[in-house]
Motif scaffolding. Structure first.
Motif, PDB file in Angstrom:
ATOM      1  N   VAL A  53       0.845  -1.202   0.000  1.00 39.63           N
ATOM      2  CA  VAL A  53       0.000   0.000   0.000  1.00 39.63           C
ATOM      3  C   VAL A  53       0.879   1.251   0.000  1.00 39.63           C
ATOM      4  CG1 VAL A  53      -1.718   1.308   1.305  1.00 39.63           C
ATOM      5  CG2 VAL A  53      -1.939  -1.169   1.091  1.00 39.63           C
ATOM      6  N   ALA A  54       1.976   1.230   0.759  1.00 34.77           N
ATOM      7  CA  ALA A  54       2.885   2.379   0.807  1.00 34.77           C
ATOM      8  C   ALA A  54       3.451   2.682  -0.584  1.00 34.77           C
ATOM      9  CB  ALA A  54       4.013   2.120   1.800  1.00 34.77           C
ATOM     10  N   TRP A  55       3.857   1.659  -1.310  1.00 30.94           N
ATOM     11  CA  TRP A  55       4.399   1.874  -2.656  1.00 30.94           C
ATOM     12  C   TRP A  55       3.309   2.335  -3.611  1.00 30.94           C
ATOM     13  CZ3 TRP A  55       9.151   2.697  -4.201  1.00 30.94           C
ATOM     14  CH2 TRP A  55      10.189   2.324  -3.355  1.00 30.94           C
ATOM     15  N   SER A  56       2.115   1.835  -3.463  1.00 33.16           N
ATOM     16  CA  SER A  56       1.005   2.275  -4.300  1.00 33.16           C
ATOM     17  C   SER A  56       0.705   3.755  -4.055  1.00 33.16           C
ATOM     18  CB  SER A  56      -0.228   1.416  -4.012  1.00 33.16           C
ATOM     19  OG  SER A  56      -1.331   1.883  -4.731  1.00 33.16           O
ATOM     20  N   LEU A  57       0.673   4.157  -2.791  1.00 37.32           N
ATOM     21  CA  LEU A  57       0.435   5.562  -2.451  1.00 37.32           C
ATOM     22  C   LEU A  57       1.587   6.448  -2.925  1.00 37.32           C
ATOM     23  CD1 LEU A  57      -1.086   5.142   1.118  1.00 37.32           C
ATOM     24  CD2 LEU A  57      -2.267   6.016  -0.914  1.00 37.32           C
ATOM     25  N   THR A  58       2.806   5.944  -2.817  1.00 31.21           N
ATOM     26  CA  THR A  58       3.973   6.698  -3.284  1.00 31.21           C
ATOM     27  C   THR A  58       3.873   6.940  -4.785  1.00 31.21           C
ATOM     28  OG1 THR A  58       5.327   5.800  -1.491  1.00 31.21           O
ATOM     29  CG2 THR A  58       6.496   6.714  -3.395  1.00 31.21           C
ATOM     30  N   ASN A  59       3.462   5.938  -5.525  1.00 32.15           N
ATOM     31  CA  ASN A  59       3.258   6.108  -6.975  1.00 32.15           C
ATOM     32  C   ASN A  59       2.148   7.124  -7.248  1.00 32.15           C
ATOM     33  OD1 ASN A  59       5.098   4.484  -8.559  1.00 32.15           O
ATOM     34  ND2 ASN A  59       4.218   2.746  -7.475  1.00 32.15           N
ATOM     35  N   GLN A  60       1.095   7.079  -6.448  1.00 28.74           N
ATOM     36  CA  GLN A  60       0.004   8.041  -6.608  1.00 28.74           C
ATOM     37  C   GLN A  60       0.505   9.464  -6.347  1.00 28.74           C
ATOM     38  OE1 GLN A  60      -3.503   7.209  -4.274  1.00 28.74           O
ATOM     39  NE2 GLN A  60      -4.503   9.090  -4.912  1.00 28.74           N
ATOM     40  N   VAL A  61       1.332   9.627  -5.326  1.00 26.09           N
ATOM     41  CA  VAL A  61       1.914  10.944  -5.044  1.00 26.09           C
ATOM     42  C   VAL A  61       2.685  11.431  -6.271  1.00 26.09           C
ATOM     43  CG1 VAL A  61       3.664  12.173  -3.684  1.00 26.09           C
ATOM     44  CG2 VAL A  61       2.044  10.650  -2.532  1.00 26.09           C
ATOM     45  N   HIS A  62       3.502  10.555  -6.825  1.00 34.26           N
ATOM     46  CA  HIS A  62       4.345  10.941  -7.958  1.00 34.26           C
ATOM     47  C   HIS A  62       3.531  11.256  -9.213  1.00 34.26           C
ATOM     48  CE1 HIS A  62       7.858  11.148 -10.508  1.00 34.26           C
ATOM     49  NE2 HIS A  62       7.278  10.299 -11.334  1.00 34.26           N
ATOM     50  N   PHE A  63       2.631  10.375  -9.569  1.00 31.79           N
ATOM     51  CA  PHE A  63       1.920  10.521 -10.842  1.00 31.79           C
ATOM     52  C   PHE A  63       0.702  11.445 -10.779  1.00 31.79           C
ATOM     53  CE2 PHE A  63       4.190   6.467 -11.455  1.00 31.79           C
ATOM     54  CZ  PHE A  63       4.925   6.830 -12.572  1.00 31.79           C
TER      55      PHE A  63
END
Length: 97
Positions: A53-63
Motif C-alpha cells: 500500500v505504501a508503494w502504491s500511495l507513493t506512486n500516486q503521489v508521484h503521478f
C-alpha cells in the motif's frame, strides 16, 4: 405587560450528537524525496501501512501530485502529519474528510 395567555415555547431537551469530523493526511509530490524515502516514512508512521500500500500511495503521489495516506480523528491526523513533515515529506494542510 405580557399577556397571561402567551406561552413561551418549551426548550427542546433532545441532545443531538454529531460525530467529530475526520481529517485527511495528504502527501504532496516534490522534486527531492525519493520513492523509497516516502514509502519508508508511510510504513514507519502510518498505523497498519503495508509495503504494498505504501508503494502504491507513493506512486500516486508521484503521478497524481498527491495522495491521501490516512483519514481519521484530528488529533491522530495532526500527529501523523507532523511526523511525516519532520521526515521532510511535503505535506498539504489537514483537510476535513
Amino acid at each position: 405587560m405580557p399577556n397571561p395567555s402567551t406561552v413561551a415555547p418549551s426548550q427542546s431537551t433532545q441532545v443531538v450528537q454529531k460525530p467529530y469530523p475526520n481529517y485527511k493526511v495528504i502527501v504532496l509530490n516534490d522534486d527531492f524525496n525519493t520513492f523509497e524515502h516516502v514509502a519508508n516514512c508511510l510504513i514507519k508512521y502510518i498505523p497498519g501501512m503495508t509495503p504494498d500500500v505504501a508503494w502504491s500511495l507513493t506512486n500516486q503521489v508521484h503521478f497524481d501530485g498527491q495522495a491521501i495516506v490516512w483519514v481519521g480523528p484530528q488529533e491522530q491526523a495532526e500527529l501523523y502529519h507532523q511526523q511525516l513533515r519532520r521526515e521532510g515529506l511535503t505535506m498539504a494542510p489537514l483537510e476535513t474528510a
